[in-house]
Enzyme design. Structure first.
Site, PDB file in Angstrom:
ATOM      1  N   HIS A 263      49.861  96.261   7.830  1.00 42.72           N
ATOM      2  CA  HIS A 263      49.199  94.989   8.147  1.00 42.72           C
ATOM      3  C   HIS A 263      49.685  94.434   9.478  1.00 42.72           C
ATOM      4  CE1 HIS A 263      47.984  95.143   4.008  1.00 42.72           C
ATOM      5  NE2 HIS A 263      49.238  95.103   3.607  1.00 42.72           N
TER       6      HIS A 263
ATOM      7  N   HIS B  35      57.058  89.384  12.587  1.00 41.80           N
ATOM      8  CA  HIS B  35      55.909  90.269  12.727  1.00 41.80           C
ATOM      9  C   HIS B  35      54.912  89.588  13.655  1.00 41.80           C
ATOM     10  CE1 HIS B  35      54.862  87.468   9.493  1.00 41.80           C
ATOM     11  NE2 HIS B  35      53.674  87.504  10.096  1.00 41.80           N
TER      12      HIS B  35
ATOM     13  N   HIS C 134      50.587  89.103  15.032  1.00 38.68           N
ATOM     14  CA  HIS C 134      49.143  89.159  14.795  1.00 38.68           C
ATOM     15  C   HIS C 134      48.504  89.235  16.173  1.00 38.68           C
ATOM     16  CE1 HIS C 134      49.690  87.762  10.586  1.00 38.68           C
ATOM     17  NE2 HIS C 134      50.711  87.087  11.115  1.00 38.68           N
TER      18      HIS C 134
ATOM     19  N   HIS D 148      55.368  85.542  14.191  1.00 39.41           N
ATOM     20  CA  HIS D 148      55.903  84.746  13.079  1.00 39.41           C
ATOM     21  C   HIS D 148      57.308  85.224  12.726  1.00 39.41           C
ATOM     22  CE1 HIS D 148      51.506  83.846  11.806  1.00 39.41           C
ATOM     23  NE2 HIS D 148      51.964  82.970  12.685  1.00 39.41           N
TER      24      HIS D 148
ATOM     25  N   THR E 259      49.696  83.674   5.413  1.00 38.99           N
ATOM     26  CA  THR E 259      48.342  83.919   5.936  1.00 38.99           C
ATOM     27  C   THR E 259      47.819  85.290   5.498  1.00 38.99           C
ATOM     28  OG1 THR E 259      49.073  84.978   7.982  1.00 38.99           O
ATOM     29  CG2 THR E 259      48.901  82.559   7.981  1.00 38.99           C
ATOM     30  N   THR E 260      48.605  85.945   4.621  1.00 38.54           N
ATOM     31  CA  THR E 260      48.146  87.204   4.031  1.00 38.54           C
ATOM     32  C   THR E 260      48.247  87.061   2.519  1.00 38.54           C
ATOM     33  OG1 THR E 260      50.373  88.097   3.961  1.00 38.54           O
ATOM     34  CG2 THR E 260      49.067  88.611   5.923  1.00 38.54           C
TER      35      THR E 260
END
Ligand SMILES: NS(=O)(=O)c1c(F)c(F)c(S(=O)(=O)CCO)c(N[C@H]2CCCc3ccccc32)c1F
Ligand SMILES: [Zn+2]
Length: 263
Positions: A66, A91, A93, A117, A198-199
Site C-alpha cells: 500500500h 510512510h 502517499h 505520515h 486513511t486506510t
C-alpha cells in the site's frame, strides 16, 4: 488485513463493505477549507524526541503493498501532546509519474505532490500500536506536505533504496539518520483535528497534526517513488504499479480544524 486497493472493485468506495469504520464518522483525510479553521493560541510547537537516530542503527524499509514504509525505533517519541506518543513507522502517499498530485490532505482544494505520515501510538496508555490502533486516543500522526522542487538529501537517505523493495513484502535495511530532517523547519505552524486512519480499517483513532509548511523533493526523487514500486508480489504474473495511493478528502460534518497560526 484483507485485500483493498485505491481504485477498481476493491477501491475506496467499497472499503466500508469489509471495514465498516471506513463508512463512519471522523474520517480522514479532509480538505482544510478556510471556514473550518479556528486559531488556537494554546497549540504549542511540536516537540520531537530522539528523532536524531545514530547511523549505527538500521531501519527496515519495506513495500507493504500500500505504501513504502520505514520502521521507527521505540525510543523516538512526541511530547507536548496530552499523552506520550511513541513512533512506529513512517510512510508516504503519492500521485503518478505524470500527475504530481498525491497528497491526502488538501488545503482549500489544493493537492500537493505527495504526503508523508509519521505514525505514533499512545505508549502512555497502550503496550503496542496494534492495541492502540482502534482506541479513540490511540494514535497521533504527523503529516508533511511534499512539493516537487529542490533535491532533498534527507529523503534520499531512504529513497535511494527503493530499487530494493520494488515488490510487495520486500524489505531492506537502511542506516538510520535524523528523522527530524524529513520534517519542515517550522514545527509551530500546523492543522490539528480528530480523524482516522486513511486506510482500512479506518479506525477513528488518530489525532492529526498536519504541518502547513511543505518540504520539497526533486522530480527525480518523486519519480523514484511514482515509478519504482509495485503493489503486487515479485513472482506475480502481471505487475500492478503502486501509485495514486491516496484516499480522497472525506466529509468534515461539523468538525472544527484548529490551527496554531493566524496567517
Ligand atoms: N495514512 S495512515 O492512516 O497514517 C496509515 C496508512 F496509510 C497505512 F498504509 C498504514 S499501513 O502501512 O500499516 C497499511 C495499512 O494499515 C498505517 N498503519 C498503521 C495504522 C494501522 C495499524 C498499524 C500497525 C502497525 C504500524 C502501523 C499501523 C497507517 F496508519
Ligand atoms: Zn498515511
Amino acid at each position: 488485513g484483507g485485500k483493498w486497493t485505491y481504485n477498481g472493485p476493491d477501491g475506496e468506495a467499497h472499503w466500508s463493505k469489509h471495514y465498516p469504520y471506513c463508512g463512519g464518522a471522523f474520517q480522514s483525510p479532509i480538505d482544510f477549507q478556510p471556514e473550518l479553521l479556528r486559531y488556537d493560541p494554546d497549540l504549542l510547537p511540536i516537540q520531537v524526541y530522539n528523532y536524531n537516530l545514530s547511523s549505527n542503527e538500521q531501519l527496515t524499509l519495506s513495500n507493504n503493498g500500500h505504501s513504502v514504509q520505514l520502521s521507527l525505533p521505540s525510543h523516538m517519541h512526541l511530547s507536548s501532546l496530552r499523552h506520550l506518543y511513541t513512533a512506529a513507522q513512517l510512510h508516504l502517499h503519492w500521485g503518478s509519474p505524470d500527475i504530481l498530485a498525491g497528497s491526502e490532505h488538501t488545503v482549500n482544494g489544493r493537492q500537493f505532490a505527495a504526503e508523508m505520515h509519521v505514525v505514533h501510538f499512545n505508549s502512555g496508555k497502550y503496550p503496542n500500536i496494534s492495541i492502540a490502533a482502534d482506541k479513540s486516543d490511540g494514535l497521533a500522526v504527523l503529516g508533511v506536505f511534499i512539493e516537487v522542487g529542490e533535491f532533498n538529501p534527507a529523503f534520499d537517505r531512504f529513497l535511494k533504496f527503493v530499487k530494493g523493495i520494488r515488490y510487495r513484502d520486500q524489505k531492506v535495511q537502511v542506516p538510520a539518520f535524523n528523522i527530524q530532517d524529513l520534517l519542515p523547519a517550522q514545527l509551530d505552524r500546523y492543522y490539528r483535528y480528530d480523524g482516522s486512519l486513511t486506510t482500512p480499517p479506518c479506525y477513528p483513532s488518530v489525532l492529526w497534526t498536519v504541518f502547513s509548511m511543505p518540504v520539497t523533493i526533486s522530480l527525480k526523487q518523486y519519480k523514484a517513488l511514482a515509478t519504482g514500486l509495485f503493489s503486487s508480489q515479485a513472482q506475480e504474473f502481471d505487475p500492478v504499479p503502486l501509485l495514486g495511493n491516496y484516499r480522497k478528502p472525506q466529509l468534515t460534518d461539523n468538525r472544527v480544524v484548529l490551527v496554531s497560526f493566524q496567517e
